[in-house]
Design a protein around this motif. Structure first.
Motif, mmCIF file in Angstrom:
data_model
loop_
_atom_site.group_PDB
_atom_site.id
_atom_site.type_symbol
_atom_site.label_atom_id
_atom_site.label_comp_id
_atom_site.label_asym_id
_atom_site.label_seq_id
_atom_site.Cartn_x
_atom_site.Cartn_y
_atom_site.Cartn_z
ATOM 1 N N VAL A 108 12.624 -7.523 -3.314
ATOM 2 C CA VAL A 108 12.493 -7.954 -4.706
ATOM 3 C C VAL A 108 11.442 -7.139 -5.450
ATOM 4 O O VAL A 108 11.632 -6.772 -6.615
ATOM 5 C CB VAL A 108 12.161 -9.465 -4.762
ATOM 6 N N THR A 109 10.330 -6.841 -4.803
ATOM 7 C CA THR A 109 9.274 -6.085 -5.476
ATOM 8 C C THR A 109 9.596 -4.597 -5.593
ATOM 9 O O THR A 109 9.099 -3.924 -6.494
ATOM 10 C CB THR A 109 7.929 -6.257 -4.745
ATOM 11 N N SER A 110 10.433 -4.083 -4.694
ATOM 12 C CA SER A 110 10.885 -2.698 -4.827
ATOM 13 C C SER A 110 11.880 -2.604 -5.979
ATOM 14 O O SER A 110 12.688 -3.505 -6.201
ATOM 15 C CB SER A 110 11.549 -2.235 -3.536
ATOM 16 N N ARG A 111 11.844 -1.508 -6.701
ATOM 17 C CA ARG A 111 12.760 -1.334 -7.832
ATOM 18 C C ARG A 111 14.096 -0.701 -7.413
ATOM 19 O O ARG A 111 15.053 -0.719 -8.190
ATOM 20 C CB ARG A 111 12.106 -0.472 -8.916
ATOM 21 N N ILE B 163 10.858 -9.525 4.360
ATOM 22 C CA ILE B 163 11.863 -8.554 3.949
ATOM 23 C C ILE B 163 12.370 -8.855 2.538
ATOM 24 O O ILE B 163 12.580 -7.947 1.723
ATOM 25 C CB ILE B 163 13.039 -8.518 4.967
ATOM 26 N N MET B 164 12.554 -10.158 2.200
ATOM 27 C CA MET B 164 13.036 -10.512 0.874
ATOM 28 C C MET B 164 12.008 -10.152 -0.191
ATOM 29 O O MET B 164 12.368 -9.685 -1.284
ATOM 30 C CB MET B 164 13.362 -12.002 0.816
ATOM 31 N N HIS B 165 10.728 -10.365 0.117
ATOM 32 C CA HIS B 165 9.683 -10.032 -0.846
ATOM 33 C C HIS B 165 9.658 -8.520 -1.100
ATOM 34 O O HIS B 165 9.493 -8.063 -2.241
ATOM 35 C CB HIS B 165 8.323 -10.500 -0.315
ATOM 36 N N ASN C 76 1.369 -15.209 -7.359
ATOM 37 C CA ASN C 76 1.625 -16.633 -7.619
ATOM 38 C C ASN C 76 3.015 -16.883 -8.176
ATOM 39 O O ASN C 76 3.316 -17.976 -8.642
ATOM 40 C CB ASN C 76 0.568 -17.171 -8.599
ATOM 41 N N VAL C 77 3.874 -15.864 -8.157
ATOM 42 C CA VAL C 77 5.238 -16.009 -8.676
ATOM 43 C C VAL C 77 6.219 -15.783 -7.542
ATOM 44 O O VAL C 77 6.061 -14.853 -6.747
ATOM 45 C CB VAL C 77 5.518 -15.006 -9.814
ATOM 46 N N THR C 78 7.230 -16.630 -7.465
ATOM 47 C CA THR C 78 8.196 -16.502 -6.376
ATOM 48 C C THR C 78 9.560 -17.016 -6.819
ATOM 49 O O THR C 78 9.726 -17.527 -7.943
ATOM 50 C CB THR C 78 7.720 -17.286 -5.142
ATOM 51 N N LEU C 79 10.526 -16.868 -5.946
ATOM 52 C CA LEU C 79 11.870 -17.412 -6.157
ATOM 53 C C LEU C 79 12.058 -18.610 -5.237
ATOM 54 O O LEU C 79 11.717 -18.552 -4.061
ATOM 55 C CB LEU C 79 12.937 -16.354 -5.859
#
Length: 557
Positions: free
Chosen positions: A109-112, A104-106, A340-343
């Motif tokens: 974050v990817t949604s604008r 859900i967090m991904h 390959n990018v995350t928080l």
């Protein structure tokens, strides 16, 4: 007058007798409180305050005892921790990925949409600030725009957003919003093309920013200019509103001329605070695999593609090792073809040292301003108030002296002291490290104590104004409205007896983290004798302890 109850009818008297007693906890654990004038008496109203000390000063004695114990444990612990053990510590120990693939967090974050909605909410706040500041009451203590900016927003930025979420404010900051739209002509759909080597098409002149200004010096001077006139910004709503308009127009106009977010990178005064202290934040953007980043040739995270815009800050995720420069715009998370990018959530205050002179000077200046603001806004000395009173008394001569003092302290005196501690430590220890490198490392240790001082400063800025905030939401322009029936509620400070305890606890905690980081900076990977390393950091440790002790006396005595 009714000193304890502002609803009582006022009366004149030549003598006032009161009992200095606070119920506290068992009549003992509250020994200091601040008292303020609750009747607006002019632009400098916010400076009308005093301090009430009830003896014995439990808070001061408690604070000094904690400080002495802290220093003793730190010295003992320094020699117990070996350099070899510290050197084997992983650079990402304690990091936890908060964006699981397809979680859900991904998706958020990817949604604008979530980012856009929050940005529009922030834009609405800016709109309200401008309207109420320009057209509302001249009484700063009852002006909703002033209270939103300098009580609510400043508290959220300093005490919550930056420590917990790093540069998360930049994620939703409305200042570059219109400039981004001018350059991109879309918020949702990245446009493919070729502009200055990027894989997106940008509109406007898209000039390269001058190399000579590609550092932190310009925004440091902008920050110091605004900081110098901070009392005017707080005391005069019209000036505050005009400053906000200027901060919106500048990045918008710059976006028409220079590529990407030149304002955010090289001019924004807020980033002078955010850049250093976001390094301590518990949220950071990093790659998952350094090896994968090193092998990547596409560089979509930096140059953009059809899923994400080129990095507005000109960064390659491969090179992001700390939080200073990344504005968490989230474009690289969307554009990376390898996911390959995350928080990461990570240990608080885990980054050490500084990288260059402009960054070091900026950190020292922000640290200096935390002390200056504490004395200026929370001190009880009328002579200090006279030096900044250009609104009532037109003390431009004294204001000139004040400006000279602040700039000299921020750019000369405190940097000079820190550099001397580095040079003295090098001479005492005899290590081969250059004084410049020691200076960069020592400067980084100011971060925890500096952030603690800023939080200690903003707490009373909010707590004192809680009643005024509630009143102003009911009557935002001061025109006699009463939307929520709270426009005329009596004024009371919010837990004034607790504030000094919070401030003392922050100073002690900040010193503890600063001393810890100071030791870690020089121990990590070092093969030097612990005695030499201790002598190397001793002058800097003495400075930190002295500064913390002085501020502890200021806030508690």
């Amino acid at each position: 007058f009714g000193a304890a109850d502002p609803t009582k009818e006022s009366y004149l008297t030549s003598e006032l007798t009161f009992i200095a007693k606070h119920k506290g906890i068992r009549n003992y654990l509250v020994s200091k409180s601040n008292y303020r004038c609750h009747v607006w008496c002019g632009p400098m109203h916010a400076f009308e305050l005093g301090k009430l000390i009830i003896m014995p000063n439990t808070l001061l004695f408690f604070g000094l005892g904690c400080l002495i114990g802290l220093v003793s444990f730190w010295i003992a612990g320094f020699f117990r921790t070996s350099g070899a053990r510290a050197a084997t510590t992983s650079a990402r120990e304690g990091y936890r990925d908060v964006l699981r693939e397809n979680g859900i967090m991904h998706k958020l974050v990817t949604s604008r949409w979530p980012q856009l909605i929050l940005t529009l909410v922030a834009m609405l706040m800016i709109y309200i600030v401008i309207l109420t500041s320009l057209f509302g009451t001249k009484m700063s203590g009852r002006n909703l725009g002033v209270l939103l900016m300098w009580a609510i927003w400043l508290f959220l930025l300093v005490a919550i957003l930056t420590p917990l979420f790093g540069r998360s404010w930049c994620t939703i900051c409305p200042l570059p919003f219109f400039g981004d739209l001018i350059q991109r002509r879309s918020f949702f759909t990245p446009e493919l093309g070729k502009t200055n080597g990027y894989f997106n098409r940008f509109h406007g002149l898209a000039l390269k920013w001058p190399a000579i200004l590609s550092n932190s010096w310009l925004k440091l001077f902008v920050f110091l200019i605004l900081a110098t006139f901070s009392t005017t910004l707080v005391a005069n709503p019209r000036v505050s509103g005009m400053a906000v308009i200027f901060l919106i127009l500048t990045p918008t106009l710059m976006a028409m001329v220079w590529e990407l977010r030149a304002f955010c990178r090289y001019v924004c005064p807020v980033s002078v605070f955010l850049g250093p202290f976001a390094r301590m934040g518990s949220l950071g953007l990093r790659n998952k695999s350094q090896e994968l980043c090193d092998d990547c040739k596409a560089l979509y995270c930096m140059k953009g593609n059809n899923r994400g815009w080129a990095c507005p800050y000109g960064l390659n995720v491969r090179d992001i090792k700390e939080n200073s420069d990344c504005g968490l715009c989230l474009e690289c998370i969307r554009s990376c073809s390898y996911s390959n990018v995350t928080l990461y959530s990570r240990p608080f205050a885990s980054e050490l040292g500084t990288r260059n002179m402009s960054e070091a000077w900026g950190l020292i200046a922000v640290f200096t301003l935390s002390i200056v603001y504490s004395i200026l806004y929370e001190g009880h000395w009328p002579v200090v108030r006279d030096f900044v009173n250009i609104l009532d008394k037109k003390n431009w001569d004294l204001f000139g002296i004040y400006t000279l003092i602040v700039w000299t302290l921020a750019l000369v005196v405190f940097p000079g002291i820190i550099y001397l501690t580095a040079a003295a430590g090098k001479k005492l220890s005899g290590v081969t490290e250059t004084t410049r490198k020691v200076f960069f490392n020592v400067t980084g240790s100011l971060l925890p104590l500096g952030l603690a001082l800023w939080i200690a400063f903003v707490i009373p800025m909010l707590f004192v104004n809680v009643t005024f905030i509630i009143q102003s939401f009911s009557d935002p322009f001061g025109w006699g409205w009463d939307f929520f029936g709270t426009a005329n509620i009596p004024w009371h400070q919010f837990v004034p007896g607790l504030v000094p305890w919070l401030q003392a606890g922050l100073i002690i905690s900040g010193l503890a983290l600063s001393l810890r980081n100071l030791g870690r900076t020089f121990r990590n990977g070092s093969t030097e004798d612990p005695k030499k390393l201790f002598l190397l950091i001793l002058p800097a440790a003495i400075f930190l302890i002295t500064a913390a002790t002085a501020l502890l006396f200021f806030y508690t005595n």
